[in-house]
Design a protein around this motif. Structure first.
Motif, mmCIF file in Angstrom:
data_model
loop_
_atom_site.group_PDB
_atom_site.id
_atom_site.type_symbol
_atom_site.label_atom_id
_atom_site.label_comp_id
_atom_site.label_asym_id
_atom_site.label_seq_id
_atom_site.Cartn_x
_atom_site.Cartn_y
_atom_site.Cartn_z
ATOM 1 N N ARG A 13 24.082 61.378 5.303
ATOM 2 C CA ARG A 13 25.191 60.738 4.578
ATOM 3 C C ARG A 13 24.841 60.532 3.110
ATOM 4 N NH1 ARG A 13 25.595 57.506 9.187
ATOM 5 N NH2 ARG A 13 24.540 55.781 8.133
ATOM 6 N N LEU A 14 23.582 60.139 2.871
ATOM 7 C CA LEU A 14 23.145 59.916 1.494
ATOM 8 C C LEU A 14 23.176 61.219 0.696
ATOM 9 C CD1 LEU A 14 22.036 57.907 -0.558
ATOM 10 C CD2 LEU A 14 19.735 58.413 0.281
ATOM 11 N N ILE A 15 22.732 62.313 1.309
ATOM 12 C CA ILE A 15 22.766 63.625 0.649
ATOM 13 C C ILE A 15 24.208 64.017 0.336
ATOM 14 C CG2 ILE A 15 22.372 66.099 0.999
ATOM 15 C CD1 ILE A 15 19.862 65.300 2.636
ATOM 16 N N ALA A 16 25.107 63.825 1.315
ATOM 17 C CA ALA A 16 26.509 64.200 1.110
ATOM 18 C C ALA A 16 27.147 63.376 -0.002
ATOM 19 C CB ALA A 16 27.283 64.021 2.413
ATOM 20 N N ASP A 17 26.900 62.057 0.005
ATOM 21 C CA ASP A 17 27.482 61.191 -1.024
ATOM 22 C C ASP A 17 26.937 61.540 -2.408
ATOM 23 O OD1 ASP A 17 29.011 59.861 0.824
ATOM 24 O OD2 ASP A 17 27.611 58.192 1.074
ATOM 25 N N THR A 18 25.637 61.813 -2.476
ATOM 26 C CA THR A 18 25.022 62.139 -3.764
ATOM 27 C C THR A 18 25.555 63.456 -4.308
ATOM 28 O OG1 THR A 18 23.015 60.945 -3.134
ATOM 29 C CG2 THR A 18 22.827 62.490 -4.960
ATOM 30 N N GLU A 19 25.699 64.459 -3.436
ATOM 31 C CA GLU A 19 26.219 65.752 -3.903
ATOM 32 C C GLU A 19 27.685 65.626 -4.316
ATOM 33 O OE1 GLU A 19 25.512 69.188 -1.579
ATOM 34 O OE2 GLU A 19 23.377 69.215 -2.102
ATOM 35 N N ARG A 20 28.443 64.781 -3.590
ATOM 36 C CA ARG A 20 29.833 64.563 -3.998
ATOM 37 C C ARG A 20 29.896 63.933 -5.386
ATOM 38 N NH1 ARG A 20 31.240 63.576 1.440
ATOM 39 N NH2 ARG A 20 30.599 61.404 1.288
ATOM 40 N N ALA A 21 29.010 62.968 -5.629
ATOM 41 C CA ALA A 21 28.996 62.325 -6.948
ATOM 42 C C ALA A 21 28.617 63.331 -8.021
ATOM 43 C CB ALA A 21 27.998 61.161 -6.946
ATOM 44 N N ALA A 22 27.620 64.167 -7.731
ATOM 45 C CA ALA A 22 27.208 65.179 -8.710
ATOM 46 C C ALA A 22 28.352 66.147 -8.986
ATOM 47 C CB ALA A 22 25.977 65.927 -8.200
ATOM 48 N N LEU A 23 29.039 66.580 -7.922
ATOM 49 C CA LEU A 23 30.158 67.506 -8.097
ATOM 50 C C LEU A 23 31.295 66.847 -8.870
ATOM 51 C CD1 LEU A 23 31.345 70.275 -7.482
ATOM 52 C CD2 LEU A 23 32.199 69.363 -5.314
ATOM 53 N N ARG A 24 31.542 65.547 -8.588
ATOM 54 C CA ARG A 24 32.589 64.813 -9.297
ATOM 55 C C ARG A 24 32.298 64.762 -10.792
ATOM 56 N NH1 ARG A 24 32.813 60.904 -5.724
ATOM 57 N NH2 ARG A 24 31.575 59.390 -6.873
ATOM 58 N N ASN A 25 31.023 64.575 -11.141
ATOM 59 C CA ASN A 25 30.655 64.516 -12.557
ATOM 60 C C ASN A 25 30.729 65.869 -13.234
ATOM 61 O OD1 ASN A 25 29.617 61.706 -13.495
ATOM 62 N ND2 ASN A 25 28.940 61.899 -11.380
ATOM 63 N N VAL A 26 30.358 66.921 -12.513
ATOM 64 C CA VAL A 26 30.483 68.264 -13.083
ATOM 65 C C VAL A 26 31.952 68.611 -13.274
ATOM 66 C CG1 VAL A 26 30.062 70.716 -12.687
ATOM 67 C CG2 VAL A 26 28.269 69.056 -12.168
ATOM 68 N N ALA A 27 32.787 68.220 -12.290
ATOM 69 C CA ALA A 27 34.228 68.463 -12.429
ATOM 70 C C ALA A 27 34.798 67.683 -13.608
ATOM 71 C CB ALA A 27 34.947 68.073 -11.136
ATOM 72 N N ASN A 28 34.333 66.443 -13.783
ATOM 73 C CA ASN A 28 34.751 65.630 -14.922
ATOM 74 C C ASN A 28 34.364 66.300 -16.236
ATOM 75 O OD1 ASN A 28 35.198 63.505 -16.787
ATOM 76 N ND2 ASN A 28 33.119 62.761 -16.443
#
Length: 585
Positions: A489-504
Motif C-alpha cells: 500500500r505504501l509503494i502504491a500511495d507513494t507512486e501515485r503521489a509521484a505520478l500526481r506531481n509529474v502530471a502537475n
C-alpha cells in the motif's frame, strides 16, 4: 511646475473632436486621472512563492485573514483597503457578475475558499476580484495593500489581473527569505518591477530561522547581489519574522513585535512611505503620462499632416499605405506560423523532460521505501518521512524543470520579440514617413513568461469503505503478511503521489507554453492593428474633410495644429519636472 492632474486635464481639454483612435487614448488618460483622484498609495507584496507574503500582510493587519501555507497558497490578488469593519467582497466572472460578501468571522473562510490554490485550483470558481476592508491605522493613511500570487504561480485568467495590478502599483514590499536569500528568478523579476514601480522595500523574512552570524551572512549576500545588478535599496533590508510578528500582534505583545522586526517595517510604511505618498504617486503617474502623451501627440500629428496634404497626393498615400498593410498582415501570418512551430518544439522538449522526471521520481520512491525497516512500514512516521523526502526531491526537480523550460521559452521569446517589434515599428514608421513626422518607439512588453509554477502534492493514503474493512481484518493476519500488505500500500500511495506531481508539472508547463504563445499572438495582433487603424483613420478623416473643401479644411487643420502644439508643450512640462521626494529602486 504644474501638478500631474492639471496637465492631464489640459491634455484632455485640448482635444475637442476626437476620432476613434484618439478616443481610446483619452480613455487611458481618464484612467490615469482616476488613479490620481483616488489618492491611494498601492503597495503590493511581491516575491517568489513560499516566501511568506500573505503571512507578512496578516502581521501588518494584525489578524490571520489571508490564506497561509507551506505550498503555493495565494491563487488570486487580494486588494486590501481601510474600512470601518472587516469585510470581504468577491466578484465572480459569470454572466451575472455575482458577488459574495461576508463580515467578521466569515472573512478568512471566504477568502480561503475563493482565493487559495487548494480550494480554488486554477480558479475553477471563476473569481474576477477579491477585495478586503480592514480597520487599520496604516491603511487609514491612504495606503492600499495588495496580496499577490508568487512569481509565476498564477493561472491564465488570474495572471491578467495580477499583471494589471502590478502595472498600477506605486510601491512594493519585495519579500525574500533565508532559504535562500535571493534566487536568479527573483533577480529577474526585480529587473521587471523596478521599471514599473518607483519605490521598493526589501524584506528578509524567516530571519528567526537563522542565528546572528547566519543572518549577517544572508544580509551581506543579498546586499551584494542587489549592488551587482544596480538595484537600489534606499531603505536597506528589513530582516524579520512575519510568523512571530503575527503572533505578537494577536497577543498584543509590543516587545515581541519589536523583536520580530515587524515594528521597524511598520514604522517605515507609516512614516516616510505614507508621508511621501503624493510624491510617489506623482512619479508613477508622471512617467505613465509621458508615454501616453507621446502616443496622443503622434496621433494628432498624423491627423494634422494628413489634412495639410493635397487631395490627389493624399489619396495616393492612402493607396500606398493599404498596399503596405497587406505586406504587414502577410508578415504577421508568417510570425504566427513560426509561433506554431515553436509551440510544437517546446511541447516535444517538455515531454522528454517529464519522462526524465518521472523516471527519477520512481527511482527515488523505490530508494526511500527500501530504506524503511520492515517493522516500521505500517507507522505514520514512515509515511511522513517519505512525504518529506519526496517533497525535497520534487522541490528540486520541479525547480530544475521550470528553469529549463523558462530558458527555452526566453530563447524563443527573444527571436519572436525582435520580429514583432520590428514589424510594429515598421508599420508606425511607414505611416510617419508617408506623412513626414517622427514616430515614437513602440512600447516594450514582456512576452512568453511563465504563468504557473508547478507545486508539490504530498502522498495521501487511499482509504475507502472496503479499505477500512480490510484494514480491520488485516489486524488478525500474521505480522509478516500484514507488513507485506502495508508495504504494498505504501509503494502504491507513494507512486501515485509521484505520478500526481509529474502530471502537475506536465500540465502546468504545458499550459504555460500554450498560454504564453497565445497571449503573444493576441498582443501582436492588437498592437499591429492599433498602429494600422490609427493611420487609416487619419487618412480617411482627411479625405472626408477635403471633400468638404474650403473653410472646413482650414478649421480642422488649425484645430489639429493646436492639439499638436498643446500636447508638445505638456510633454515638455512633464519631462522637465524633477523626480524628487520618491527615491527610485
Amino acid at each position: 511646475m504644474a501638478p500631474v492632474g492639471e496637465i492631464l486635464a489640459r491634455a484632455k481639454s485640448s482635444i475637442r473632436h476626437p476620432g476613434g483612435a484618439m478616443a481610446l487614448l483619452l480613455q487611458k488618460l481618464d484612467d490615469l486621472q482616476a488613479r490620481l483622484d483616488e489618492g491611494l498609495l498601492r503597495v503590493a507584496a511581491l516575491g517568489q512563492f513560499k516566501r511568506g507574503k500573505s503571512t507578512l500582510l496578516n502581521a501588518l493587519l494584525g489578524a490571520p485573514l489571508l490564506p497561509m501555507g507551506v505550498t503555493p497558497v495565494t491563487a488570486l490578488p487580494t486588494f486590501i483597503r481601510a474600512g470601518d469593519r472587516t469585510r470581504v467582497r468577491v466578484v465572480l466572472d459569470d454572466e451575472h457578475k455575482s458577488v459574495v460578501q461576508g463580515e467578521g468571522d466569515e472573512v478568512a473562510e471566504i477568502i480561503d475558499l475563493f482565493s487559495s490554490e487548494a480550494r480554488n485550483p486554477h480558479n475553477r470558481r471563476r473569481v474576477a476580484s477579491v477585495s478586503l476592508d480592514v480597520p487599520s491605522d496604516l491603511l487609514a493613511q491612504g495606503v492600499m495593500l495588495i496580496d499577490t500570487p508568487g512569481v509565476g504561480s498564477t493561472h491564465r485568467h488570474n495572471t491578467t489581473a495580477a499583471e494589471a495590478a502590478l502595472a498600477q502599483c506605486d510601491a512594493a514590499i519585495f519579500v525574500l527569505s533565508a532559504d535562500p536569500p535571493i534566487t536568479e528568478v527573483e533577480v529577474d523579476y526585480l529587473e521587471k518591477i523596478r521599471r514599473l514601480i518607483p519605490r521598493v522595500l526589501f524584506v528578509l523574512n524567516k530571519a528567526d530561522l537563522l542565528d546572528r552570524g547566519e543572518q549577517a551572512a544572508a544580509m551581506q549576500f543579498l546586499d551584494s547581489v542587489l549592488k551587482q545588478r544596480a538595484i537600489a535599496a534606499p531603505d536597506g533590508v528589513f530582516p524579520l519574522s512575519a510568523r512571530l510578528g503575527l503572533r505578537a500582534r494577536l497577543d498584543g505583545d509590543a516587545r515581541a513585535l519589536e523583536q520580530s522586526g515587524m515594528a521597524r517595517l511598520e514604522k517605515a510604511l507609516t512614516g516616510d512611505l505614507a508621508r511621501g505618498k503624493r510624491a510617489i504617486l506623482d512619479v508613477t503617474l508622471r512617467a505613465r503620462a509621458i508615454d501616453l502623451l507621446a502616443d496622443m501627440r503622434f496621433q494628432a500629428e498624423l491627423e494634422y499632416r494628413a489634412l495639410l496634404t493635397p487631395d490627389a497626393e493624399l489619396r495616393r498615400k492612402a493607396e500606398i499605405f493599404e498596399a503596405s498593410v497587406r505586406s504587414f498582415e502577410e508578415e504577421r501570418r508568417r510570425l504566427t506560423d513560426f509561433l506554431a512551430l515553436d509551440r510544437k518544439r517546446l511541447l516535444r522538449e517538455l515531454e522528454s523532460e517529464t519522462d526524465r522526471v518521472w523516471g527519477e521520481a520512481r527511482k527515488e520512491a523505490a530508494r526511500l521505501i527500501g530504506e524503511i525497516d520492515q517493522t516500521n512500514v505500517e507507522t505514520r512516521e514512515a509515511r511522513d518521512r517519505i512525504a518529506q523526502a519526496l517533497a525535497r526531491h520534487f522541490e528540486a526537480a520541479l525547480g530544475e524543470s521550470v528553469r529549463l523550460v523558462r530558458e527555452r521559452m526566453q530563447a524563443a521569446a527573444l527571436e519572436h520579440r525582435k520580429r514583432a517589434g520590428a514589424l510594429i515599428e515598421l508599420a508606425r514608421k511607414t505611416a510617419a514617413d508617408l506623412l513626414e513626422i517622427a514616430a515614437p518607439p513602440p512600447p516594450n512588453e514582456d512576452v512568453l513568461k511563465l504563468r504557473r509554477e508547478p507545486y508539490w502534492s504530498a502522498p495521501e493514503p487511499s482509504l475507502s469503505i472496503i479499505d477500512a474493512s480490510a484494514s480491520a481484518l488485516s489486524r488478525l493476519l500474521p505480522a509478516a503478511l500484514r507488513q507485506k500488505r502495508a508495504r504494498e500500500r505504501l509503494i502504491a500511495d507513494t507512486e501515485r503521489a509521484a505520478l500526481r506531481n509529474v502530471a502537475n508539472l506536465d500540465w502546468s508547463l504545458r499550459q504555460n507554453i500554450g498560454d504564453s504563445l497565445r497571449d503573444f499572438e493576441r498582443a501582436l495582433g492588437e498592437r499591429l492593428g492599433g498602429a494600422l487603424d490609427s493611420t487609416r483613420e487619419a487618412l480617411k478623416m482627411a479625405i472626408e474633410k477635403r471633400a468638404a473643401r474650403g473653410a472646413a479644411i482650414e478649421s480642422a487643420a488649425a484645430e489639429a495644429k493646436g492639439v499638436v502644439e498643446a500636447l508638445s508643450g505638456l510633454s515638455q512640462e512633464l519631462r522637465a519636472a524633477p523626480l524628487e521626494g520618491a527615491p527610485l529602486c
